[in-house]
Design an enzyme around this catalytic site. Structure first.
Site, PDB file in Angstrom:
ATOM      1  N   GLN A  17      -2.044  -1.123   3.801  1.00 53.58           N
ATOM      2  CA  GLN A  17      -2.322  -0.385   5.039  1.00 53.58           C
ATOM      3  C   GLN A  17      -3.300  -1.044   6.011  1.00 53.58           C
ATOM      4  OE1 GLN A  17      -4.063   3.935   6.578  1.00 53.58           O
ATOM      5  NE2 GLN A  17      -3.604   3.735   4.425  1.00 53.58           N
ATOM      6  N   GLU A 139      -8.695   2.339   0.005  1.00 52.26           N
ATOM      7  CA  GLU A 139      -9.287   3.314   0.928  1.00 52.26           C
ATOM      8  C   GLU A 139     -10.485   4.095   0.375  1.00 52.26           C
ATOM      9  OE1 GLU A 139      -8.413   4.402   4.213  1.00 52.26           O
ATOM     10  OE2 GLU A 139     -10.162   5.663   3.939  1.00 52.26           O
ATOM     11  N   ASP A 168      -9.060   2.081   5.568  1.00 48.27           N
ATOM     12  CA  ASP A 168      -7.916   1.196   5.822  1.00 48.27           C
ATOM     13  C   ASP A 168      -7.620   1.068   7.312  1.00 48.27           C
ATOM     14  OD1 ASP A 168      -7.406   0.498   3.222  1.00 48.27           O
ATOM     15  OD2 ASP A 168      -5.970   2.095   2.867  1.00 48.27           O
ATOM     16  N   GLY A 247     -24.341  17.053  15.727  1.00 40.46           N
ATOM     17  CA  GLY A 247     -25.010  16.664  16.966  1.00 40.46           C
ATOM     18  C   GLY A 247     -26.038  17.721  17.334  1.00 40.46           C
ATOM     19  N   GLY A 248     -26.417  17.730  18.582  1.00 40.95           N
ATOM     20  CA  GLY A 248     -27.400  18.700  19.029  1.00 40.95           C
ATOM     21  C   GLY A 248     -26.799  20.073  19.294  1.00 40.95           C
TER      22      GLY A 248
END
Ligand code: COA
Length: 415
Positions: A17, A139, A168, A247-248
């Site tokens: 892959q 993977e 991959d 995140g924020g």
């Protein structure tokens, strides 16, 4: 219309892959990708996870569009000569064999340089130089070694690998960027170079924010946007954050109408600060917009679980698409959890070429993911993957071999 990589010839010595995703992208951008495979066998994925007997698997077809296939036994002395001729003719050799396999075949960097000083040799390996450089890697090994697994899942459960093939396909993308960058540098220097994308490095690059968090944790002992705050415990390393947005802007996955029977009746809901008052209105908690315990992002952090439970009481009265429609009207960021079935049937993705129907001579029609990168001057037309050795005669003729020579090489088992 011409294509961005018209005239670039890729000797595609990739399999499985990671490498094939890279060369497929280059083919979509217009490069002539010549996939070298072993006669009689070919890329192992041709026969893996087959859904139709004796027909190239979807695993193979979906990773090898727009390529040509030639068969060469590169351990046979005459086969080696054919590979040498290809090296002399191509701009880039891409490979993702186990460490050392290319050298064992006799194609060291030095030898390739002798044959073609302009050649770019691009490799995917599991690890870069270091203790694990000789390891074979797939993977999930990369996901584990690159920091993805330890930071994915829920706090009270084991590490989890993600379905996105970041080891991959993610590393294939990194390699493709390295290749076009090296091609660009070659226009100034006239020289080839080696390009290495290690899967551990590629995964870690995609987990960059988690290394950010590791250092924040070491400095402050806590991270307020993680579900462990304020009641849970933080250890020495970045914990698994469940479905927190990272995140924020706090977010979580919430149930929608039908969740009892439909495993994908969920929506991702983000309580973005600027639209807090609108969120309160939509869910019928208008008082939260001014309540000092809820009015500011900092005040909300200790109450996030309760807040999402309240929002979920609202989302459970709507389907994920109804909720999406209502929330979008107020610019409240959210996303439905789409099943693969829903994605496959989504007309807008067909229209943009992100999902493409391809016809294959032995398989018939099937769906694939088209080029996710759209260039206005270099549109992608997805064409089917090649049958094993379909272009051997054509490529041999381009290398200057006569039909008699080709037939002799075939008899000798070289091609
Ligand atoms: N003619 C003759 N021999 C060929 C050939 C050809 N056309 N194509 C490949 N071979 C040989 C190789 O030379 C190698 O021989 P050797 O072991 O004697 O040196 C052999 O086939 C097998 O190659 P290998 O890469 O070891 O395959 P594998 O199936 O054992 O391992 C991986 C598969 C993916 C684990 C391994 O290739 C790997 O770690 N690759 C790098 C990381 C990677 O890309 N992993 C993700 C894959 S999705």
């Amino acid at each position: 219309m011409s294509k961005a990589l018209d005239g670039v010839r890729i000797l595609d010595f990739t399999h499985v892959q990671s490498g094939p995703t890279c060369t497929q992208l280059l083919a979509w951008f217009g490069a002539d990708v010549i996939k070298v495979e072993r006669a009689g066998a070919g890329d192992i994925t041709r026969e893996q996870l087959r859904d139709i007997p004796d027909v190239d698997s979807l695993y193979f077809t979906m990773l090898n569009h727009n390529k040509r296939s030639v068969t060469i036994d590169t351990k046979n002395p005459e086969g080696k000569q054919v590979l040498e001729a290809l090296i002399q003719k191509c701009d880039v050799l891409v490979e993702n064999f186990a460490p050392g396999a290319l050298d064992r075949m006799g194609f060291t960097w030095e030898r390739i340089q002798e044959l073609n000083p302009q050649m770019i040799v691009a490799s995917v390996k599991g690890f870069g130089p270091g203790p694990y450089e000789d390891c074979k890697v797939y993977e999930n090994v990369a996901q584990c070694a690159g920091g993805a697994a330890s930071t994915t899942g829920f706090d009270d459960g084991p590490p989890v690998v993600t379905g996105a093939q970041i080891g991959d396909s993610g590393t294939g993308l990194h390699l493709a960027l390295g290749i076009v960058t090296a091609l660009y540098q070659r226009t100034h220097t006239g020289r080839g170079q080696r390009v290495l994308a290690a899967m551990q490095d590629g995964v870690l690059n995609l987990c960059r924010v988690k290394l950010r968090d590791q250092q924040r944790l070491e400095r402050t002992g806590t991270m307020k946007e993680y579900p462990q705050y304020p009641n849970g415990q933080f250890g020495e390393a970045v914990p698994r954050a469940g479905n927190a947005s990272g995140g924020g802007q706090p977010g979580w996955i919430l149930k929608c109408k039908g969740w009892e029977t439909d495993p994908n009746a969920y929506i991702y809901f983000i309580t973005q600060a600027p639209v807090w008052a609108k969120i309160c209105n939509v869910i019928g908690k208008e008082e939260w917009a001014t309540d000092p315990d809820y009015a500011t992002p900092a005040a909300r952090l200790p109450h996030l679980k309760d807040i999402f439970a309240e929002i979920e009481r609202w989302t459970m009265t709507k389907t994920k698409f109804e909720a999406m429609q209502i929330l979008n009207k107020y610019d409240i960021p959210c996303g439905p959890i789409l099943s693969m079935k829903e994605i496959a049937e989504e007309p807008s993705l067909r229209k943009t070429g992100t999902i493409v129907e391809v016809d294959h001579p032995t398989r018939g029609k099937y769906l694939t993911v088209g080029n996710p990168i759209k260039l206005s001057d270099s549109p992608t037309e997805v064409t089917r993957s090649p049958l094993l050795g379909e272009h051997t005669d054509e490529v041999m003729a381009e290398l200057g071999y006569s039909p008699e020579q080709v037939s002799a090489l075939r008899t000798a088992g070289a091609i």
